[in-house]
Design an enzyme around this catalytic site. Structure first.
Site, short mmCIF file in Angstrom:
data_model
loop_
_atom_site.label_atom_id
_atom_site.label_comp_id
_atom_site.label_asym_id
_atom_site.label_seq_id
_atom_site.Cartn_x
_atom_site.Cartn_y
_atom_site.Cartn_z
N GLY A 165 35.46 73.75 2.96
CA GLY A 165 36.14 72.55 2.48
C GLY A 165 35.72 72.18 1.07
O GLY A 165 34.66 71.56 0.88
N THR A 182 41.72 71.98 -9.17
CA THR A 182 40.69 72.94 -9.58
C THR A 182 39.56 72.29 -10.38
O THR A 182 38.61 72.98 -10.75
CB THR A 182 41.32 74.07 -10.42
OG1 THR A 182 42.08 73.49 -11.48
CG2 THR A 182 42.24 74.92 -9.57
N THR A 216 38.55 71.97 -1.96
CA THR A 216 39.66 71.41 -2.73
C THR A 216 40.06 70.02 -2.25
O THR A 216 40.09 69.74 -1.05
CB THR A 216 40.88 72.35 -2.65
OG1 THR A 216 40.48 73.66 -3.06
CG2 THR A 216 41.99 71.87 -3.56
N GLU A 224 34.63 85.36 -2.29
CA GLU A 224 36.02 85.13 -1.88
C GLU A 224 36.99 85.81 -2.85
O GLU A 224 37.92 86.52 -2.43
CB GLU A 224 36.30 83.63 -1.83
CG GLU A 224 37.74 83.28 -1.49
CD GLU A 224 38.03 81.80 -1.64
OE1 GLU A 224 38.81 81.28 -0.83
OE2 GLU A 224 37.48 81.16 -2.57
#
Length: 388
Positions: free
Chosen positions: A124, A132, A126, A246
């Protein structure tokens, strides 16, 4: 499959993943997509075979492999027609927990994640009002009587409904009280099922891709102090390990998508006959496919470099960003060629092109947008003035 690629290494892993994926053919993923479902059986099979515990050290029940091997797993899932988006969170979230979790936290979480009893699929970060601009997050964690009280909102948080735990980034020191805006944020392990009963509201977001993603609302959610990972206030630095992992894994998935598109379209244009000859005999068809293949191969080089640096615990933010950008762009070019030269059949669900087309398009938008990668390269590599 085209074998003359930069992904002809790690044959044992590739053969094993292909064998597992063969049990879940295109029709399986097509049906899941049509129903807007979650590939529960597929993820369970990956878990039982130990693939989602690849990054967990052997002492905790995992395989003790590196990001390089993990990227091969994700790539092969996508190359076989699947979508790693259903399960890749468990891979990249390991980067944060493994490198910054305490011994007690590793002993608590890793064995149960490795066995499949718990899933750590969600992160968690964003928020709807910051996008961004992560350092401006408004979700707060206030320490009170040996616990942290969480208030705020998150958006585009994936796999919450199919995960037991989530890594949460929240601000523990107000932005106005820190010297650097990247300071004062911390990361926590959140028990999702318990949280849903005591302060967390989950609202699913229907989207273009069959991807389970959600908006989260925290209202006085209390979590134990021992769920803090690492040192308070250093969460942004810690979470970069997870974000870089990621982006590198997403690059590998895009490489897999790209090869899938190239495999499908080269086979199709050899057999599809129009005006008395295979359409693949025309340069107007050949050249865009060849161009897309070259872009995939070039992107793959950066993917391998990013993996190598990550596994050596060396700085690799630039390589992770560039690998993700190049691979997402390459897979999209391959997707366009594949759809274009399938003609009308490319829009037919039974060919799977339109499904993969939608899935791979996501990665030019998230995680981390193309423009943010441009600005990162311009500022941090080329030394140009910050543009925002």
């Amino acid at each position: 499959m085209i074998e003359q690629t930069l992904s002809n290494n790690y044959p044992e892993i590739r053969d094993a993943i292909r064998a597992l994926c063969a049990e879940f053919p295109d029709a399986y993923f097509r049906k899941i997509d049509e129903a807007r479902g979650y590939p529960e059986e597929f993820v369970d099979a990956l878990t039982k075979a130990g693939w989602l515990a690849a990054l967990i050290p052997q002492e905790y029940g995992g395989s003790g492999l590196g990001l390089t091997e993990a990227s091969v797993i994700m790539e092969e899932i996508n190359r076989c027609g699947g979508n790693s988006g259903a399960c890749h969170g468990q891979m990249y979230n390991m980067g944060t927990l493994l490198r910054h979790g305490s011994d007690a936290q590793k002993k608590k979480f890793l064995p149960k994640i490795a066995s499949g009893e718990w899933r750590l699929q969600s992160m968690g970060v964003t928020e709807p009002t910051t996008g961004t601009d992560t350092t401006k997050i408004k979700t707060t964690a206030v320490k009170k009587d040996g616990r942290y009280v969480i208030n705020g909102q998150k958006v585009w948080i994936s796999r919450v409904q199919h995960s037991d735990w989530m890594i949460l980034l929240a601000r523990t020191t107000p932005l106005s009280e820190v010297k650097k805006k990247s300071e004062g944020m911390s990361i926590f392990m959140v028990d999702l099922r318990a949280a849903e009963k005591s302060g967390l509201t989950v609202r699913p977001i229907l989207n273009m891709v069959n991807h389970e993603t959600n908006e989260l609302f925290f209202e006085n959610l209390e979590i134990p102090e021992e769920n803090l990972i690492g040192e308070e206030g250093k969460g942004f630095k810690y979470i970069l390990d997870g974000l870089n992992a990621e982006r590198t894994l997403i690059a590998a998935e895009c490489i897999g998508d790209g090869y899938w598109f190239i495999d499908r379209i080269t086979s199709y244009v050899k057999d599809r006959t129009v005006f008395g000859r295979p359409i693949g005999q025309n340069q107007g068809v050949q050249f865009p496919i060849a161009d897309a293949f070259m872009e995939i191969e070039a992107a793959n080089l950066m993917r391998w470099k990013a993996c190598e640096l990550f596994d050596r615990h060396e700085p690799m933010g630039a390589q992770a960003n560039m690998a993700k950008y190049l691979a997402a762009k390459a897979s999209w070019e391959a997707a366009n060629a594949c759809l274009q030269f399938h003609g009308g059949y490319g829009f037919a669900c039974e060919y799977d092109v339109e499904r993969k087309f939608r899935e791979t398009r996501l990665y030019q938008v998230a995680p981390i947008s193309t423009n943010l990668i441009y600005s990162y390269v311009a500022e941090h590599i080329l030394g140009l003035p910050r543009s925002f």
